[in-house]
Scaffold this motif. Structure first.
Motif, PDB file in Angstrom:
ATOM      1  N   ILE A  27       0.856  -1.188   0.000  1.00 36.41           N
ATOM      2  CA  ILE A  27       0.000   0.000   0.000  1.00 36.41           C
ATOM      3  C   ILE A  27       0.887   1.231   0.000  1.00 36.41           C
ATOM      4  CG2 ILE A  27      -1.782   1.274   1.269  1.00 36.41           C
ATOM      5  CD1 ILE A  27      -2.618  -1.413   2.517  1.00 36.41           C
TER       6      ILE A  27
ATOM      7  N   ILE B  28       3.417   3.011   2.843  1.00 39.67           N
ATOM      8  CA  ILE B  28       3.650   2.096   3.963  1.00 39.67           C
ATOM      9  C   ILE B  28       5.019   1.447   3.786  1.00 39.67           C
ATOM     10  CG2 ILE B  28       2.838   0.073   5.226  1.00 39.67           C
ATOM     11  CD1 ILE B  28       0.911   2.355   5.404  1.00 39.67           C
TER      12      ILE B  28
ATOM     13  N   ILE C 175      -4.567   4.617   3.483  1.00 40.79           N
ATOM     14  CA  ILE C 175      -4.865   3.183   3.567  1.00 40.79           C
ATOM     15  C   ILE C 175      -6.350   2.945   3.291  1.00 40.79           C
ATOM     16  CG2 ILE C 175      -5.009   1.201   5.143  1.00 40.79           C
ATOM     17  CD1 ILE C 175      -2.494   2.316   6.539  1.00 40.79           C
TER      18      ILE C 175
END
Length: 821
Positions: free
Chosen positions: A768, A771, A811
């Motif tokens: 993602i 991250i 996210i």
């Protein structure tokens, strides 16, 4: 033109084409002719003559698949060869199938990368090729596939002969000389639209440039960006450096400063140099943003600034990126761009010009050229709302972020529909500049000028091919647009001057006793059954050398070690070199380390072998190893890039790849080196390039720490090389040591380590955006599973260490947004 290999009544006879083909048959040649005047016809005459006299095969190389398909269709139409002997090679044909087809082919049209790969892997040989045409020959510079193919051709062919064809070889003597040297050129032939024998075939081309004024709102945004540039320029000066002296600080100025700083870093480690490098990185981003607002528009600029903002907020962002996006004036610029809905006046003008053209002539075809994909999409969308305009975006294959490229098949389909009239406006980037034959295009619109004379000539050549054409250049007043316009114009003039000088310099001192192609000037166009094609061939009788020289022949010293000045013809000793032959072979170039290695160790090299990962064929290392006489085998290697023996394998990393792997947690440098050390007793890492400490803004101590860890913790030997040639030389030395001195066999082996369950879970979460690996581990430790992480809400996510509000929101955006394809 009657010839056994040319179908009757398929080719119009033009005297200048016959003349140029005759000159080209005198030796390997470069022919420079404006676009649309039949360079392919000249290649046809030369190919027919060479095949008639020497037999064997002929090869035509063209840079792109659409061009390959275009040329193959033309030669099938006009050449009297069985259709199965005229073949088109591209990467879509499997290598094993190409090997079979090569054996049966008489005329092969191919992309150069395919032939380069097949030569490296020994699937084909050029021994029986009696002629190669290099289309868009100006590409024969540096590490481009043309240079390698030409070199291998003259090494192996029994009767080598080359024809390079281009409309624009370059404006500098050095660039033109590099092309001539790479293609082993002996003759240069130049024709312009003003030449008496060309003029009857030239369609009128109306060229105009239209100015627009930058709107006040956009000028305001530019002023914010320029304040940032001025501030960073003061910092650079305070640190003891300077960047350019003109009205505009160009990308070239900044690149030169960056190169200077890189050189000083290698000499010493003054902290001021690292600070300056970081500031230059900011300036390059801001300079690009200024160009966006001046020449493209706010929508393109908005996308660029949002991309910078996203990068700056990521965990892997450099200090320079964060500092830039935290700047007050950058925040102001970003805010104004988002709230401002003013479009660049070029967009409205482009709509008006295209609309008027198609109203006046509904059967028109129009090409709009833009420098950037985002702009191409914006222009295509803006035009699509107008009655009578059917636009289509035409870009390259690569996909960047959400901007998807076009496959070669899609490109070919779009061009067919454009020719047929299903689309009447092609909004294209540089992919449409070279060679595409669309005769009905009667207007080309430059959305912005470009400083490259080669690209400018190629763009203008898309119109005025079989009918009157218009070229319109949109220029924003008082911006870089004006500088780029005059730059390309002046370079075009210099190119023409250079080419005429080189043409005179490389005129062979021979007389042609028998009939060359140009001797057929006065023949009627109807076939003559008495005409013997053997007359095309040339008998050579040397003339006595001219003791004094002709004042131009010294320009051939561009290829010799003591080069003469291109204008004066005076060599490095200050003396005229009139006694030197004017046809100095361009193959004689300055010796390099690789050349000395080849000369001194040819016999030893024959027994040396290296197994290379198939992905490395795109690098220049494999080509240099081939030049060094090494035996090459290509395979799919799971571990390592080069296998030198049963115990020694090499991983090669360019400096930018190496440093990027330290920032981007998704890159697997340490996993690769771990596998290399596990499988091979003597693992080696070669770091290639001279900008290890400057390619990214990384603290030098972090790089030193990584190098120490690789050597001590992983037990991997680290070697440094300047470039691909030096990497190849190192590999040869390793191979000699292992195979000759230590009598080791080559044995590629080993597989990648399978990822553990934990590693796979961390990989899923870290995929993602924003991250990193640490944040992924924290999330999994906090929630206990991948499923729990994905089900958590924003507030729960923010409780985890390293997960801030922006990252949490990102996210949820990735997980919950509808997929749009």
């Amino acid at each position: 033109m009657k010839h056994p290999l040319i179908k009757p009544d398929t080719v119009e006879q033009r005297l200048y084409q016959l003349n140029l083909a005759g000159k080209a048959l005198e030796g390997s040649s470069l022919v420079v002719l404006p676009t649309g005047l039949g360079k392919t016809i000249i290649a046809l005459f030369v190919i027919a003559s060479r095949l008639q006299r020497f037999g064997g095969k002929a090869l035509i190389l063209s840079p792109t698949k659409p061009l390959v398909d275009q040329h193959a269709a033309f030669f099938k139409k006009v050449m009297a060869l069985p259709e199965e002997e005229i073949l088109a090679f591209t990467g879509s044909i499997a290598p094993a199938e190409r090997e079979k087809l090569w054996a049966q082919g008489k005329l092969i049209v191919s992309t150069p990368q395919v032939i380069e790969n097949d030569l490296l892997t020994k699937r084909i040989s050029l021994e029986d090729v009696s002629h190669i045409t290099f289309d868009e020959a100006h590409r024969a510079v540096g590490n481009y596939a043309y240079t390698f193919i030409a070199e291998k051709y003259f090494e192996s062919a029994k009767n080598p002969h080359i024809l390079g064809i281009t409309a624009s070889p370059g404006s500098s003597d050095e660039k033109i000389a590099e092309v001539c040297q790479a293609l082993h050129v002996e003759n240069v032939a130049v024709k312009t639209e003003k030449d008496r024998d060309v003029r009857p075939y030239v369609q009128e081309k109306e060229i105009e440039w239209l100015q627009v004024q930058l709107p006040p709102e956009m000028a305001e945004i530019r002023s914010y960006l320029e304040k940032i540039l001025d501030d960073r320029l003061r910092i650079i000066k305070d640190l003891g450096f300077s960047a350019g002296s003109g009205k505009y600080i160009s990308k070239k100025d900044l690149l030169l400063l960056q190169k200077q700083l890189q050189g000083e870093i290698r000499v010493g480690g003054d902290p001021a140099i690292f600070s300056a490098m970081s500031v230059v990185a900011e300036m390059m981003k801001v300079n690009h943003a200024v160009e966006m607002v001046e020449t493209q528009g706010l929508e393109t600029l908005r996308k660029y600034l949002e991309k910078l903002d996203s990068e700056a907020s990521s965990k892997s962002a450099s200090k320079a990126a964060k500092r830039l996006m935290d700047d007050l004036y950058m925040r102001k610029a970003l805010y104004r761009v988002k709230e401002c809905d003013v479009e660049h006046p070029k967009l409205e003008l482009a709509r008006k010009i295209v609309s008027e053209q198609l109203k006046k002539n509904p059967d028109s075809r129009v090409i709009v050229f833009t420098n950037y994909r985002d702009t191409a999409e914006i222009v295509a969308n803006a035009l699509s709302g107008f009655s009578g305009i059917i636009p289509i975006r035409f870009v390259g294959q690569g996909s960047r972020n959400k901007n998807k490229g076009l496959t070669q098949k899609q490109q070919a389909e779009i061009l067919d529909k454009f020719r047929a009239g299903e689309y009447n406006v092609l909004v294209a980037t540089s992919v449409a500049e070279e060679g595409l034959d669309i005769p009905a295009t009667d207007m080309v619109l430059f959305y912005e000028p470009i400083p490259s004379e080669i690209r400018s000539i190629q763009r203008k050549g898309r119109t005025g091919r079989q009918q009157k054409g218009r070229v319109i250049v949109l220029v924003t007043k008082g911006t870089r647009d004006e500088a780029y316009y005059w730059s390309s114009k002046n370079k075009e003039k210099r190119m023409l001057k250079s080419m005429h000088g080189l043409e005179t310099a490389l005129t062979p001192k021979v007389s042609k006793k028998s009939a060359a192609l140009s001797d057929f000037e006065n023949l009627p166009c109807t076939p003559d059954p008495q005409l013997k094609t053997e007359k095309i061939e040339i008998e050579i009788e040397k003339e006595e050398e001219d003791e004094e020289g002709d004042g131009f022949e010294n320009r051939t010293d561009l290829y010799s070690e003591k080069s003469s000045h291109p204008e004066t013809g005076v060599n490095g000793d200050g003396k005229k070199s009139g006694n030197e032959q004017a046809d100095i072979n361009a193959k004689e170039r300055q010796k390099t380390l690789v050349d000395f290695g080849t000369a001194s160790e040819d016999n030893a090299s024959e027994s040396l072998r290296i197994v290379i990962d198939h992905r490395e064929t795109k690098s220049g290392v494999a080509k240099t190893l081939d030049r060094l006489g090494m035996g090459l085998s290509f395979a799919v290697l799971e571990v390592g890039d080069y296998v030198v023996s049963d115990r020694l394998a090499v991983e090669r990393k360019r400096t930018d790849d190496f440093t990027s792997s330290l920032i981007d947690g998704k890159r697997n440098l340490f996993a690769q080196l771990s596998d290399l050390a596990r499988v091979y007793e003597k693992p080696v890492l070669i770091i290639e390039g001279e900008d290890l400490f400057t390619s990214r803004q990384i603290n030098p101590n972090a790089i030193y720490g990584t190098l120490v860890s690789i050597a001590i913790d992983f037990g991997v030997s680290i070697l440094h090389s300047r470039d691909e040639e030096e990497t190849a030389s190192i590999l040869k030395i390793l191979a000699k040591r292992e195979q000759t001195e230590n009598k080791r066999e080559i044995n590629p082996h080993g597989k990648k380590s399978a990822s553990t369950l934990s590693e796979q879970q961390e990989y899923l979460i870290s995929s993602i955006s924003n991250i990193g690996p640490k944040a992924a581990r924290n999330l999994l430790l906090h929630f206990g599973s991948v499923k729990a992480v994905l089900q958590a809400d924003t507030e729960e996510l923010k409780k985890v260490k390293l997960i801030g509000p922006k990252t949490a929101a990102r996210i949820k955006e990735v997980l919950e947004s509808p997929y749009k394809g």
